[in-house]
Write an enzyme that holds these catalytic residues in place. Structure first.
Site, mmCIF file in Angstrom:
data_model
loop_
_atom_site.group_PDB
_atom_site.id
_atom_site.type_symbol
_atom_site.label_atom_id
_atom_site.label_comp_id
_atom_site.label_asym_id
_atom_site.label_seq_id
_atom_site.Cartn_x
_atom_site.Cartn_y
_atom_site.Cartn_z
ATOM 1 C CG ASN A 65 -15.663 14.510 20.243
ATOM 2 O OD1 ASN A 65 -14.488 13.970 19.786
ATOM 3 N ND2 ASN A 65 -15.627 14.511 21.531
ATOM 4 C CE LYS B 70 -15.701 12.264 24.051
ATOM 5 N NZ LYS B 70 -16.374 12.486 25.653
ATOM 6 C CG HIS C 34 -13.681 17.381 24.130
ATOM 7 N ND1 HIS C 34 -13.000 16.582 25.515
ATOM 8 C CD2 HIS C 34 -14.160 16.960 24.619
ATOM 9 C CE1 HIS C 34 -14.095 15.552 25.837
ATOM 10 N NE2 HIS C 34 -15.005 15.952 24.918
ATOM 11 C CD GLU D 257 -12.799 13.412 26.472
ATOM 12 O OE1 GLU D 257 -12.258 12.714 25.344
ATOM 13 O OE2 GLU D 257 -13.857 12.557 26.536
ATOM 14 C CD GLU E 272 -17.986 18.737 25.135
ATOM 15 O OE1 GLU E 272 -19.183 17.369 24.560
ATOM 16 O OE2 GLU E 272 -17.446 18.386 25.186
ATOM 17 N N GLY F 193 -19.247 11.185 29.032
ATOM 18 C CA GLY F 193 -19.602 9.442 29.061
ATOM 19 C C GLY F 193 -19.882 8.953 30.414
ATOM 20 C CB SER G 156 -24.898 11.242 29.220
ATOM 21 O OG SER G 156 -23.371 10.484 30.430
#
Ligand code: PGA
Length: 256
Positions: free
Chosen positions: A9, A11, A96, A98, A168, A174, A214
């Protein structure tokens, strides 16, 4: 035995030339050994077509990071499933964290996107995961269960079995602070049990479950060795060819 799947991904990273260069390095570097693992690159919308063209004929697939459920119309800023297929996508990431946290994406929107993707022939990667606060208060399983049920509501067993679920944990994305293999495996098991309740044992065993958060070349094996984990959804480490190839290699070697 489920086929492994590693997805990158990207992003909001990579211009068209940078994305094409990375895709080229990956298809040249990973081309020979990925026949036992699905590999999917998810560039930003602007680079999807150029990346798809660069790796056409390779074993690597292209996906998008989001999609809208309507097929066309007055939805400024949105992109439809048909447009993604047209640009060379065969996969799409949906829900996702985010998007859920920053853009207000709900379980209902995830469900609509999943149904639209499936009917357009796109394979969905459905993202689920709890926040740190939810984990600390002991509600991680309940939250993820609700997300899975919301995403799959009204989806047939046959379609569900083709989906990929990416577990996730938000606190691992991250942050450099990955989950442990054991904890991720327990959550993947819980996701499978939820799918078994919704559908059947066979469907729950067919759905592939990725870990994300991560993931690096150095910790991929810890996740890949877990029986319930079939792959990874990789953010930061998918932006460098060597790291992403290292992750794919660790995935394949661990499942041998
Ligand atoms: P990360 O992101 O690998 O950079 O933690 C994972 C993701 O958001 O899918």
């Amino acid at each position: 035995m489920r086929r492994s799947i590693v997805a990158g991904n990207w992003k909001m990273n990579k211009t068209i030339p940078d994305g094409v260069e990375l895709a080229g390095a990956l298809s040249d570097g990973a081309g020979e050994f990925i026949d036992s693992c699905d590999v999917v690159l998810c560039p930003p919308f602007t680079a999807v077509k150029a990346v798809a063209d660069r790796i056409l004929g390779s074993e690597i697939d292209v996906g998008a990071q989001d999609v809208h459920w309507e097929s066309s119309g007055a939805f400024t800023g949105e992109v439809s499933c048909e447009m993604l297929v047209d640009a060379g996508c065969s996969w799409v990431i949906i829900g996702h964290s985010e998007r859920r946290a920053m853009f207000g994406e709900t379980d209902d929107a995830v469900n609509k996107k999943m149904k639209a993707a499936i009917s357009a022939g796109l394979k969905p990667v459905i993202c689920v995961g709890e926040t740190l606060a939810q984990r600390e208060e002991g509600s991680a399983s309940e939250v993820v269960r609700r997300q899975v049920k919301g995403a799959f509501a009204g989806v047939s067993g046959e379609d569900a079995s083709k989906a990929v679920v990416a577990y996730e944990p938000v606190w691992a994305i991250g942050t450099g602070r990955a989950s442990t293999g054991e904890d991720a495996n327990a959550m993947a098991r819980m996701i499978r049990d939820t799918l078994a309740e919704l559908y059947s044992h066979d469907v729950s065993e067919a759905v592939r479950i990725q870990y994300g958060g991560s993931v690096k070349p150095g910790n991929m094996a810890e996740f890949a060795q877990q029986p319930e984990i079939d792959g990874a959804l990789v953010g930061g480490a998918s932006l460098k060819a060597d790291d992403f190839i290292g992750i794919i290699r660790a995935m394949i070697d661990s499942k041998k």
